[in-house]
Write a protein that holds these residues in place. Structure first.
Motif, PDB file in Angstrom:
ATOM      1  N   HIS A 185       0.812  -1.216   0.000  1.00  0.00           N
ATOM      2  CA  HIS A 185       0.000   0.000   0.000  1.00  0.00           C
ATOM      3  C   HIS A 185       0.850   1.272   0.000  1.00  0.00           C
ATOM      4  CE1 HIS A 185      -4.040  -1.781   0.547  1.00  0.00           C
ATOM      5  NE2 HIS A 185      -3.340  -2.761   1.096  1.00  0.00           N
ATOM      6  N   LEU A 186       2.148   1.156  -0.244  1.00  0.00           N
ATOM      7  CA  LEU A 186       3.018   2.328  -0.264  1.00  0.00           C
ATOM      8  C   LEU A 186       2.967   3.016  -1.623  1.00  0.00           C
ATOM      9  CD1 LEU A 186       6.216   0.945   1.524  1.00  0.00           C
ATOM     10  CD2 LEU A 186       4.471   2.439   2.478  1.00  0.00           C
ATOM     11  N   VAL A 187       3.020   4.347  -1.598  1.00  0.00           N
ATOM     12  CA  VAL A 187       3.089   5.134  -2.826  1.00  0.00           C
ATOM     13  C   VAL A 187       4.387   5.938  -2.835  1.00  0.00           C
ATOM     14  CG1 VAL A 187       2.017   6.950  -4.212  1.00  0.00           C
ATOM     15  CG2 VAL A 187       0.584   5.281  -3.037  1.00  0.00           C
ATOM     16  N   ALA A 188       4.581   6.785  -1.830  1.00  0.00           N
ATOM     17  CA  ALA A 188       5.801   7.595  -1.731  1.00  0.00           C
ATOM     18  C   ALA A 188       6.047   7.926  -0.264  1.00  0.00           C
ATOM     19  CB  ALA A 188       5.666   8.876  -2.556  1.00  0.00           C
ATOM     20  N   TRP A 189       7.317   8.134   0.082  1.00  0.00           N
ATOM     21  CA  TRP A 189       7.655   8.434   1.474  1.00  0.00           C
ATOM     22  C   TRP A 189       9.010   9.131   1.533  1.00  0.00           C
ATOM     23  CZ3 TRP A 189       7.589   3.788  -0.954  1.00  0.00           C
ATOM     24  CH2 TRP A 189       8.757   3.055  -1.006  1.00  0.00           C
ATOM     25  N   ASN A 190       9.234   9.867   2.620  1.00  0.00           N
ATOM     26  CA  ASN A 190      10.528  10.548   2.814  1.00  0.00           C
ATOM     27  C   ASN A 190      11.104  10.246   4.194  1.00  0.00           C
ATOM     28  OD1 ASN A 190       8.943  12.062   4.527  1.00  0.00           O
ATOM     29  ND2 ASN A 190       9.351  14.031   3.537  1.00  0.00           N
ATOM     30  N   THR A 191      10.754   9.088   4.722  1.00  0.00           N
ATOM     31  CA  THR A 191      11.268   8.675   6.020  1.00  0.00           C
ATOM     32  C   THR A 191      11.613   7.193   5.969  1.00  0.00           C
ATOM     33  OG1 THR A 191      10.793   8.601   8.392  1.00  0.00           O
ATOM     34  CG2 THR A 191       8.960   8.152   6.913  1.00  0.00           C
ATOM     35  N   LYS A 192      12.425   6.715   6.890  1.00  0.00           N
ATOM     36  CA  LYS A 192      12.907   5.339   6.869  1.00  0.00           C
ATOM     37  C   LYS A 192      11.845   4.370   7.403  1.00  0.00           C
ATOM     38  CE  LYS A 192      17.773   6.636   7.481  1.00  0.00           C
ATOM     39  NZ  LYS A 192      18.970   6.475   8.326  1.00  0.00           N
ATOM     40  N   TYR A 193      11.975   3.110   6.942  1.00  0.00           N
ATOM     41  CA  TYR A 193      11.094   2.078   7.486  1.00  0.00           C
ATOM     42  C   TYR A 193      11.837   0.747   7.552  1.00  0.00           C
ATOM     43  CZ  TYR A 193      10.318  -0.090   2.867  1.00  0.00           C
ATOM     44  OH  TYR A 193      10.472  -0.730   1.666  1.00  0.00           O
ATOM     45  N   ILE A 194      11.290  -0.146   8.387  1.00  0.00           N
ATOM     46  CA  ILE A 194      11.786  -1.516   8.467  1.00  0.00           C
ATOM     47  C   ILE A 194      10.606  -2.452   8.270  1.00  0.00           C
ATOM     48  CG2 ILE A 194      13.713  -0.945  10.014  1.00  0.00           C
ATOM     49  CD1 ILE A 194      12.011  -2.049  12.331  1.00  0.00           C
ATOM     50  N   LEU A 195      10.893  -3.698   7.865  1.00  0.00           N
ATOM     51  CA  LEU A 195       9.838  -4.695   7.749  1.00  0.00           C
ATOM     52  C   LEU A 195       9.677  -5.404   9.077  1.00  0.00           C
ATOM     53  CD1 LEU A 195      10.687  -6.199   4.264  1.00  0.00           C
ATOM     54  CD2 LEU A 195       8.585  -5.014   4.860  1.00  0.00           C
TER      55      LEU A 195
ATOM     56  N   LEU B 255       3.273  -9.362   7.330  1.00  0.00           N
ATOM     57  CA  LEU B 255       4.414  -8.456   7.196  1.00  0.00           C
ATOM     58  C   LEU B 255       3.934  -7.038   6.927  1.00  0.00           C
ATOM     59  CD1 LEU B 255       6.931 -10.547   5.088  1.00  0.00           C
ATOM     60  CD2 LEU B 255       7.212  -9.822   7.455  1.00  0.00           C
ATOM     61  N   VAL B 256       4.521  -6.085   7.639  1.00  0.00           N
ATOM     62  CA  VAL B 256       4.150  -4.683   7.476  1.00  0.00           C
ATOM     63  C   VAL B 256       5.418  -3.833   7.389  1.00  0.00           C
ATOM     64  CG1 VAL B 256       1.963  -4.896   8.717  1.00  0.00           C
ATOM     65  CG2 VAL B 256       4.054  -4.324   9.978  1.00  0.00           C
ATOM     66  N   CYS B 257       5.252  -2.603   6.927  1.00  0.00           N
ATOM     67  CA  CYS B 257       6.340  -1.639   6.867  1.00  0.00           C
ATOM     68  C   CYS B 257       6.180  -0.689   8.055  1.00  0.00           C
ATOM     69  CB  CYS B 257       6.299  -0.862   5.556  1.00  0.00           C
ATOM     70  SG  CYS B 257       6.382  -1.921   4.091  1.00  0.00           S
ATOM     71  N   LYS B 258       7.169  -0.652   8.931  1.00  0.00           N
ATOM     72  CA  LYS B 258       7.101   0.161  10.140  1.00  0.00           C
ATOM     73  C   LYS B 258       7.966   1.399   9.958  1.00  0.00           C
ATOM     74  CE  LYS B 258       7.362  -0.228  15.189  1.00  0.00           C
ATOM     75  NZ  LYS B 258       7.665  -1.148  16.311  1.00  0.00           N
ATOM     76  N   PHE B 259       7.319   2.554   9.851  1.00  0.00           N
ATOM     77  CA  PHE B 259       8.006   3.825   9.629  1.00  0.00           C
ATOM     78  C   PHE B 259       8.300   4.514  10.956  1.00  0.00           C
ATOM     79  CE2 PHE B 259       6.009   2.988   5.621  1.00  0.00           C
ATOM     80  CZ  PHE B 259       6.857   3.533   4.676  1.00  0.00           C
ATOM     81  N   THR B 260       9.373   5.297  10.952  1.00  0.00           N
ATOM     82  CA  THR B 260       9.730   6.104  12.108  1.00  0.00           C
ATOM     83  C   THR B 260       9.851   7.558  11.672  1.00  0.00           C
ATOM     84  OG1 THR B 260      10.950   4.265  13.114  1.00  0.00           O
ATOM     85  CG2 THR B 260      11.399   6.480  13.945  1.00  0.00           C
ATOM     86  N   GLY B 261       9.113   8.468  12.350  1.00  0.00           N
ATOM     87  CA  GLY B 261       9.124   9.879  12.013  1.00  0.00           C
ATOM     88  C   GLY B 261      10.432  10.554  12.405  1.00  0.00           C
ATOM     89  N   PRO B 262      10.618  11.816  11.989  1.00  0.00           N
ATOM     90  CA  PRO B 262       9.626  12.639  11.299  1.00  0.00           C
ATOM     91  C   PRO B 262       9.583  12.354   9.801  1.00  0.00           C
ATOM     92  CG  PRO B 262      11.640  13.886  11.610  1.00  0.00           C
ATOM     93  CD  PRO B 262      11.863  12.564  12.280  1.00  0.00           C
ATOM     94  N   GLY B 263       8.452  12.675   9.180  1.00  0.00           N
ATOM     95  CA  GLY B 263       8.352  12.482   7.746  1.00  0.00           C
ATOM     96  C   GLY B 263       6.916  12.385   7.278  1.00  0.00           C
ATOM     97  N   THR B 264       6.759  12.121   5.989  1.00  0.00           N
ATOM     98  CA  THR B 264       5.456  12.045   5.357  1.00  0.00           C
ATOM     99  C   THR B 264       5.371  10.754   4.553  1.00  0.00           C
ATOM    100  OG1 THR B 264       5.365  14.450   5.153  1.00  0.00           O
ATOM    101  CG2 THR B 264       3.860  13.195   3.769  1.00  0.00           C
ATOM    102  N   ILE B 265       4.205  10.126   4.599  1.00  0.00           N
ATOM    103  CA  ILE B 265       3.961   8.903   3.846  1.00  0.00           C
ATOM    104  C   ILE B 265       2.695   9.089   3.023  1.00  0.00           C
ATOM    105  CG2 ILE B 265       3.792   6.381   3.977  1.00  0.00           C
ATOM    106  CD1 ILE B 265       4.493   6.698   7.002  1.00  0.00           C
ATOM    107  N   TYR B 266       2.745   8.707   1.754  1.00  0.00           N
ATOM    108  CA  TYR B 266       1.550   8.644   0.920  1.00  0.00           C
ATOM    109  C   TYR B 266       1.179   7.173   0.733  1.00  0.00           C
ATOM    110  CZ  TYR B 266       1.897  13.588  -0.339  1.00  0.00           C
ATOM    111  OH  TYR B 266       1.932  14.965  -0.298  1.00  0.00           O
ATOM    112  N   LEU B 267      -0.064   6.845   1.050  1.00  0.00           N
ATOM    113  CA  LEU B 267      -0.553   5.473   0.979  1.00  0.00           C
ATOM    114  C   LEU B 267      -1.613   5.349  -0.098  1.00  0.00           C
ATOM    115  CD1 LEU B 267      -1.278   5.123   4.803  1.00  0.00           C
ATOM    116  CD2 LEU B 267       0.922   4.871   3.663  1.00  0.00           C
TER     117      LEU B 267
END
Length: 204
Positions: free
Chosen positions: A144-154, A172-184
């Motif tokens: 469900h990811l489109v674009a992001w500017n922050t790091k993530y781990i599975l 399995l999911v993508c776990k993001f850590t802020g700060p940042g923006t995510i487009y879903l």
């Protein structure tokens, strides 16, 4: 007016006769491996240009100010203005297999406007809605990811057999850590393709 705009080949619906279209093909082994388009369409105004992606979904813009680098999948990229830099970067094997974005993704930087598209509706997660602050965690289902500017781990959030998890990426999911923006995006392309394939088999 006189500002070149580059777009994914085949995305044009229509344009004014005052617009100028030039196609460009750049061959590279990296693009071949990544599965990216070898060609790019360049448009110069003045005039009206209509673009649309092949998938059913939304289009939105990201304004780049030169301070932030964005990541987006090949299917998400639609167009960008002069001053935006688009490059291919390799993800880790784990992210390539289970994030839904493949081994290579686009890294977008520079100054200008980037247009991205989705399969289904686009949801923006950042400080303008619910704050994704420094150190805050946010979980996104893979695919469900489109674009992001922050790091993530599975990360695995559901139990299940090892074979099941490897075969279907269940839990399995993508776990993001802020700060940042995510487009879903609200739809999963692979899940939809599997659903349509099942419907076709039932009709035989």
């Amino acid at each position: 007016m006189g500002c070149p705009l580059s777009a994914k080949p085949g995305a044009m619906i229509a344009m004014s006769p005052t617009m100028t279209l030039k196609g460009e093909v750049k061959f590279s082994v990296k693009k071949m491996i990544a599965g990216a388009e070898l060609g790019t369409s360049h448009y110069i105004g003045p005039g009206e240009l209509l673009l649309a992606p092949p998938m059913l979904g939304d289009i939105t813009t990201i304004r780049l100010d030169g301070t932030t680098q964005w990541t987006c999948g090949h299917d998400a990229y639609l167009a960008y203005t002069q001053g935006v830099i688009k490059d291919h970067k390799r993800q880790g094997i784990g992210k390539a297999m289970f994030s839904g974005e493949g081994l290579f993704v686009y890294k977008i930087s520079g100054i200008g406007i980037l247009w991205i598209s989705s399969f289904g509706a686009i949801i923006r997660k950042d400080a303008s809605s619910i704050l994704l602050a420094d150190g805050e965690k946010y979980i996104v289902d893979n695919g469900h990811l489109v674009a992001w500017n922050t790091k993530y781990i599975l990360e695995r959030v559901a139990s299940g057999g090892i074979i099941s998890n490897l075969a279907s990426a269940e839990g399995l999911v993508c776990k993001f850590t802020g700060p940042g923006t995510i487009y879903l995006q609200t739809r999963n392309g692979r899940a939809f393709a599997a659903f349509m394939g099942g419907q076709s088999l039932q009709g035989i």
